[in-house]
Design an enzyme around this catalytic site. Sequence first.
Site, short mmCIF file in Angstrom:
data_model
loop_
_atom_site.label_atom_id
_atom_site.label_comp_id
_atom_site.label_asym_id
_atom_site.label_seq_id
_atom_site.Cartn_x
_atom_site.Cartn_y
_atom_site.Cartn_z
N SER A 2 26.21 -15.79 36.83
CA SER A 2 25.26 -14.13 36.20
C SER A 2 24.81 -14.31 34.87
O SER A 2 25.55 -14.50 34.09
CB SER A 2 25.14 -12.97 36.64
OG SER A 2 24.66 -11.84 36.06
N TYR A 23 32.76 -6.60 35.93
CA TYR A 23 31.87 -7.68 36.28
C TYR A 23 31.20 -8.96 35.91
O TYR A 23 31.53 -9.85 36.03
CB TYR A 23 30.28 -6.58 37.29
CG TYR A 23 29.28 -7.86 37.90
CD1 TYR A 23 29.77 -7.98 38.75
CD2 TYR A 23 28.59 -8.57 37.07
CE1 TYR A 23 29.05 -8.51 39.76
CE2 TYR A 23 27.06 -8.55 37.78
CZ TYR A 23 27.77 -9.25 38.87
OH TYR A 23 26.15 -10.02 39.53
P1 NAD Z 1 23.27 -8.21 48.12
O1 NAD Z 1 23.77 -6.96 47.84
O2 NAD Z 1 22.31 -8.78 48.46
O3 NAD Z 1 24.24 -9.53 48.43
C1 NAD Z 1 25.98 -9.61 47.83
C2 NAD Z 1 26.71 -9.05 49.10
O4 NAD Z 1 27.91 -9.52 48.55
C3 NAD Z 1 25.84 -8.66 50.85
O5 NAD Z 1 24.78 -8.47 51.14
C4 NAD Z 1 27.67 -8.74 50.58
O6 NAD Z 1 27.16 -9.21 52.40
C5 NAD Z 1 28.93 -9.29 50.44
N1 NAD Z 1 29.88 -8.25 49.90
C6 NAD Z 1 29.75 -7.63 49.01
N2 NAD Z 1 31.14 -7.90 49.07
C7 NAD Z 1 32.14 -7.80 50.30
C8 NAD Z 1 32.62 -8.21 50.57
N3 NAD Z 1 34.22 -7.54 50.60
N4 NAD Z 1 33.01 -8.93 51.43
C9 NAD Z 1 32.14 -9.81 52.25
N5 NAD Z 1 30.71 -10.16 51.81
C10 NAD Z 1 30.23 -8.95 50.23
O7 NAD Z 1 23.12 -8.84 46.01
P2 NAD Z 1 22.49 -10.25 45.68
O8 NAD Z 1 22.64 -9.71 44.16
O9 NAD Z 1 22.03 -10.83 46.47
O10 NAD Z 1 23.91 -10.44 44.84
C11 NAD Z 1 24.12 -12.11 45.92
C12 NAD Z 1 25.43 -12.45 44.16
O11 NAD Z 1 24.35 -12.42 43.36
C13 NAD Z 1 26.29 -11.92 43.69
O12 NAD Z 1 27.36 -12.76 44.08
C14 NAD Z 1 25.26 -11.18 42.43
O13 NAD Z 1 26.84 -11.06 41.57
C15 NAD Z 1 24.66 -12.69 41.48
N6 NAD Z 1 23.53 -12.19 40.96
C16 NAD Z 1 22.46 -11.45 41.95
C17 NAD Z 1 21.32 -10.51 40.54
C18 NAD Z 1 20.76 -9.69 40.92
O14 NAD Z 1 20.36 -9.15 39.57
N7 NAD Z 1 21.18 -8.72 41.92
C19 NAD Z 1 22.15 -10.64 39.88
C20 NAD Z 1 23.04 -12.14 38.37
C21 NAD Z 1 24.02 -11.98 39.94
#
Ligand code: NAD
Length: 287
Positions: free
Chosen positions: A179, A192
């Site tokens: 991230s 985080y």
């Molecule tokens: P999202 O909520 O769509 O996806 C995250 C997924 O993680 C969830 O759908 C869930 O299925 C899974 N998850 C969470 N806890 C879990 C558990 N205990 N067991 C199994 N699965 C679990 O959100 P996203 O933003 O697409 O996140 C995906 C990745 O991207 C994450 O690692 C997040 O930290 C990272 N990220 C997101 C952003 C942003 O702005 N959205 C920025 C930087 C990094």
Amino acid sequence: MSQDTPAFPAQQQEPPGSTAAMDPTPDHGEQSYRGSGRLEGRRALVTGGDSGIGRAVAIAFAREGADVAIGYLPEEQEDAEETARWVRDAGRQAVLLPGDLTDERTARELPGRASAELGGLDVLVNNAGFQFARRESFADVATDEIDRVLKTNLYALLWVTQSALEHLTEGASIINVSSIQAYQPSTSLLDYASTKAAINNLTVNLAAELGPQGIRVNAVAPGPIWTPLQPSTQPPEKIEKFGTDTPLGRAGQPAEVAPAFVFLASAAEASYVSGTVLGVTGGKPVF
Ligand code: NAD
Ligand code: MG
């Protein structure tokens, strides 16, 4: 956009959040992603593949010719089925593997379940992640929140990767999700952000260990991306400004992150790329 117009309508959900409740609906590349056989015959496991970045990756991988297994939480069944529908529409196999990855046994069993269903495993995308930012200060961070963040982002990643190594062979690719928070941490995301810095560190370290086996390890570091994670973990007033502090002046869509994963997954195009973190941040620095 005028300064008074919110980037997104104020909204709030409870974790893990659902795509259907989001306004506007995110773009996962459903209408735009065009594949060209770059992952033909590859078998991929995408944790958190039900929604957000993981769904966009699953769609792109399938359109590039890969079969895709997705991990997700049981309460996300509706989102998972939607992702599976797009994978199957692309003519590829979709495997649904619900389970809470903060449970060690569930996490360790996931790669074996994926490999059994797909007939092997070539690509692991450690995308599942959790944050919680509805707090005033560090003093408000509760132990159960710290547990959930560290177990989802770090423990689960280590457990899943360890057992995936029983299935990955020469030419395989592991892609972790970092991230912008690893580089420019927000005080509200202290726990985080630290897990994402740790993911960068273990990405380059694991790349060193697995290089001799011909297994590449990289990370993608997204900036602000419009996914269920945001309205389910940030206060509504932050959602109104979400992404406006980037040089490009807006949040990204999951569809804009997926091509970075396709590149890193491709044994042909990224054959000499390992131990790196690829930023997809709307212009924020990843160094
Ligand atoms: P999202 O909520 O769509 O996806 C995250 C997924 O993680 C969830 O759908 C869930 O299925 C899974 N998850 C969470 N806890 C879990 C558990 N205990 N067991 C199994 N699965 C679990 O959100 P996203 O933003 O697409 O996140 C995906 C990745 O991207 C994450 O690692 C997040 O930290 C990272 N990220 C997101 C952003 C942003 O702005 N959205 C920025 C930087 C990094
Ligand atoms: Mg989800």
